[in-house]
Design an enzyme around this catalytic site. Sequence first.
Site, mmCIF file in Angstrom:
data_model
loop_
_atom_site.group_PDB
_atom_site.id
_atom_site.type_symbol
_atom_site.label_atom_id
_atom_site.label_comp_id
_atom_site.label_asym_id
_atom_site.label_seq_id
_atom_site.Cartn_x
_atom_site.Cartn_y
_atom_site.Cartn_z
ATOM 1 N N CYS A 248 -31.478 42.622 -40.250
ATOM 2 C CA CYS A 248 -30.064 42.244 -40.094
ATOM 3 C C CYS A 248 -29.883 40.724 -40.199
ATOM 4 O O CYS A 248 -30.014 40.177 -41.279
ATOM 5 C CB CYS A 248 -29.511 42.807 -38.790
ATOM 6 S SG CYS A 248 -27.698 42.918 -38.775
ATOM 7 N N HIS A 333 -30.616 48.715 -39.763
ATOM 8 C CA HIS A 333 -31.455 48.758 -38.561
ATOM 9 C C HIS A 333 -32.432 49.924 -38.634
ATOM 10 O O HIS A 333 -32.067 51.067 -38.352
ATOM 11 C CB HIS A 333 -30.585 48.889 -37.308
ATOM 12 C CG HIS A 333 -29.869 47.639 -36.949
ATOM 13 N ND1 HIS A 333 -30.355 46.739 -36.028
ATOM 14 C CD2 HIS A 333 -28.711 47.112 -37.409
ATOM 15 C CE1 HIS A 333 -29.520 45.717 -35.925
ATOM 16 N NE2 HIS A 333 -28.516 45.925 -36.760
ATOM 17 N N GLU A 335 -34.712 50.630 -36.624
ATOM 18 C CA GLU A 335 -34.959 51.160 -35.271
ATOM 19 C C GLU A 335 -33.849 52.089 -34.798
ATOM 20 O O GLU A 335 -33.943 52.668 -33.712
ATOM 21 C CB GLU A 335 -35.141 50.003 -34.281
ATOM 22 C CG GLU A 335 -33.862 49.377 -33.765
ATOM 23 C CD GLU A 335 -33.123 48.504 -34.759
ATOM 24 O OE1 GLU A 335 -32.007 48.071 -34.451
ATOM 25 O OE2 GLU A 335 -33.675 48.248 -35.854
#
Length: 374
Positions: A248, A333, A335
């Site tokens: 990001c 993202h 994750e």
Amino acid sequence: MSNRYLILEDGTIFKGKAFGASVADVHGEVVFQTGMTGYQETLSDPSYKGQIIVMTYPLIGNYGINHDDFETVNPKLQALIVKECVKYPSNFRNEHSLSDFLRQEGIPGLEGIDTRQLVKKIRISGTLKGKMIDTEVDHDLEIKHLNEIELPTNQVSSVSTIKPYVVPGRKERIVLVDYGMKHGILRELTERGCHVTVVPHNTTAEEVLQHRPDGVLLSNGPGNPKDVPEGVQLVKDLIGRLPIFGICLGHQLIALACGANTEPLKFGHRGVNHPVRDLLTDEVYMTSQNHGYTVSLESIKNIPLTITHVALNDQSIEGLKHVQHKIYSVQFHPESSPGPTDANRLFEEFLGELNENQQGGIKACRNEQTYIGS
């Protein structure tokens, strides 16, 4: 329930009902998030620092708030806007209602407005400054004041850790630079056995190297990447010395350090349902995203970066790779938290690149030094 007003810089006024904390005057950038679930992780994402979040899904708070799903200890958003806030959540993990949680954290909420109308306005006009107030006032005067307000540019420094700290592990040594890190990133590394040292946003390359890491991960964070010159300088100083992975904001900092440019998106990408194509494998991921800036496509020409991922909704750049060094980045993202885990394997791919250094690179040198000194 008392009345509460949202005033936008273009003069639009929304009247609804208050929940969460009381407010005399709170202002910020009004953005929308498209996830149907995951509101707790959204509220606790430090990248929303200084922003007023509009949830597009109409019913928010139905499973309450628990102590397991936070992405940071203290939420950083300015305010929350929903169509309807659930007063009596139902879930076996529920510990607080959404309204009670926001009240405890001092965050105001607004419900009962037409969120579809508000989101459509943002999509047409672009991201707008907004102000939330609880009292009847001179709206013309409030609009004038709102247009004069300059939003802060030091968001990263207000969400980054102040001091380094270590999460021990027995495998790869990673320095994680905290620009507003989601706990999900740290969790993905520790679950893979990494020894992680989390450092502040203004850490220098020399300080990073003192930790003798195998690689560096640059986290997500709020605001304009050009307001983080220390991050750009860090990447410049580490190129060719360590493998780097950016997520990001970290992705944008890598791009700037390599000579690319960044620019604001009209209304940003925020949600858990954004399709991204991996140009190396031709696979499509569903991804979690939260950013208001993108790397300019034109600026990628004639610099040592190649595009690895693109957004299918607007063709914006979602991933980059250095043509000479082990430097990788993604705008989304991997994750998740909240969101799909399609791109979760990017962590394994990055750690796999680090393992290639074992025979003659950074890790081997560190192990040799440890042996000689013992």
